[in-house]
Write an enzyme that holds these catalytic residues in place. Structure first.
Site, mmCIF file in Angstrom:
data_model
loop_
_atom_site.group_PDB
_atom_site.id
_atom_site.type_symbol
_atom_site.label_atom_id
_atom_site.label_comp_id
_atom_site.label_asym_id
_atom_site.label_seq_id
_atom_site.Cartn_x
_atom_site.Cartn_y
_atom_site.Cartn_z
ATOM 1 N NE ARG A 89 -2.191 4.212 3.644
ATOM 2 C CZ ARG A 89 -2.772 3.812 4.787
ATOM 3 N NH1 ARG A 89 -2.137 2.974 5.600
ATOM 4 N NH2 ARG A 89 -3.960 4.245 5.099
ATOM 5 N NE ARG A 97 -6.911 1.990 9.591
ATOM 6 C CZ ARG A 97 -6.994 2.648 8.444
ATOM 7 N NH1 ARG A 97 -7.945 3.555 8.263
ATOM 8 N NH2 ARG A 97 -6.122 2.418 7.495
ATOM 9 N NE ARG A 113 -7.550 8.197 -2.234
ATOM 10 C CZ ARG A 113 -7.350 7.537 -1.107
ATOM 11 N NH1 ARG A 113 -6.176 7.530 -0.541
ATOM 12 N NH2 ARG A 113 -8.328 6.867 -0.568
ATOM 13 N NE ARG A 120 -6.376 -0.049 5.050
ATOM 14 C CZ ARG A 120 -6.760 1.168 4.687
ATOM 15 N NH1 ARG A 120 -7.972 1.597 5.031
ATOM 16 N NH2 ARG A 120 -5.968 1.951 3.994
ATOM 17 C CE LYS A 178 -9.669 9.414 3.242
ATOM 18 N NZ LYS A 178 -8.439 9.379 4.077
#
Ligand code: AP5
Ligand code: MG
Length: 213
Positions: A170, A126, A88, A159, A13
């Site tokens: 998650r 990431r 969401r 993160r 996203k």
């Protein structure tokens, strides 16, 4: 044009939001980035959000809805927007529908489909720019200079919700709470499903086609 980007954590996203928004001549916003900005500024909302985000669970609907509606109500976003990661939950989708009903509602929902093993691979490798939030990946999309954002020169960081155990949580919360919202938009006929496992360029091309056609 009003567009929503949906997909599990790590589906791309954030990678696609800016180019879709540029193409449409509107701004994009990520609810996760808004919460991280509050944390950086150490606001009351930021401290509240941190206590949920570090466990990989959703921030309560009332504060999330208010934060995103304030962004949408900014006159700069009156002509359209790209929402990354909102809504969401069912309550968020209903609140958004009510807010923009008089403006014609949502035009398109893009859903990035990616298998779970690939999500875990992406999130555990990431890095994100502290300044402009552009995501990178050690293997799939490394920056030109290690630790430095190609776009703005900002510092890259990992993160703290990208640890393996939080990533699993998650993904589970996403499937429990957000998959029903994907089906809600699918039944409304505005959803376009995109193969999120294709290359970043191919996903971008498919996304631009889906918002243009
Ligand atoms: P948020 O920050 O939105 O996290 P998320 O939904 O878990 O999604 P991510 O940002 O992790 O993934 P992404 O889809 O943006 O993938 P990316 O492009 O970075 O939310 C964080 C938290 O905030 C939530 O857990 C919750 O607590 C709270 N929150 C936020 N919104 C909320 C809401 N509405 N309600 C309640 N709580 C909320 O890509 C991932 C990696 O893959 C990158 O390294 C990238 O380089 C790589 N990659 C991307 N595309 C490709 C490709 N095609 N091929 C190969 N690699 C790729
Ligand atoms: Mg993101």
């Amino acid at each position: 044009m009003r567009v929503i980007l949906m997909g599990p954590p790590g589906s791309g996203k954030g990678t696609q939001a800016a180019s879709i928004a540029n193409h449409l001549g509107v701004e994009s916003v990520s609810s996760g980035d808004l919460f991280r900005d509050h944390q950086k500024r150490d606001t009351e909302l930021g401290r509240l959000a941190r206590s949920f985000m570090e466990r990989g669970v959703y921030v309560p609907d009332d504060v999330t809805i208010k934060m995103v509606m304030d962004w949408i109500d900014d006159p700069a976003h009156a002509n359209g927007f790209v929402l990354d990661g909102f809504p969401r939950t069912h309550a968020q989708a209903v609140a958004l529908d009510e807010e923009i009903e008089s403006l014609g509602g949502i035009d398109r929902v893009l859903f990035f489909r990616v298998a779970q093993n690939e999500l875990v691979r992406r999130l555990t490798g990431r890095m994100i720019c502290r300044q402009c939030q552009t995501p990178y990946h050690a293997q799939s999309s490394p920056p030109n200079t290690e630790g430095v954002c190609d776009r703005c020169g900002g510092e890259l960081y990992e993160r703290n919700d990208d640890k393996a155990e939080v990533v699993t949580k998650r993904i589970q919360i996403y499937s429990d709470e957000t998959e029903p919202v994907v089906e809600y938009y699918r039944s409304g006929g505005k959803l376009r499903e995109i193969d999120g496992e294709a290359s970043i360029d191919a996903v971008s091309e498919a996304s631009l086609a889906a918002v243009s056609g």
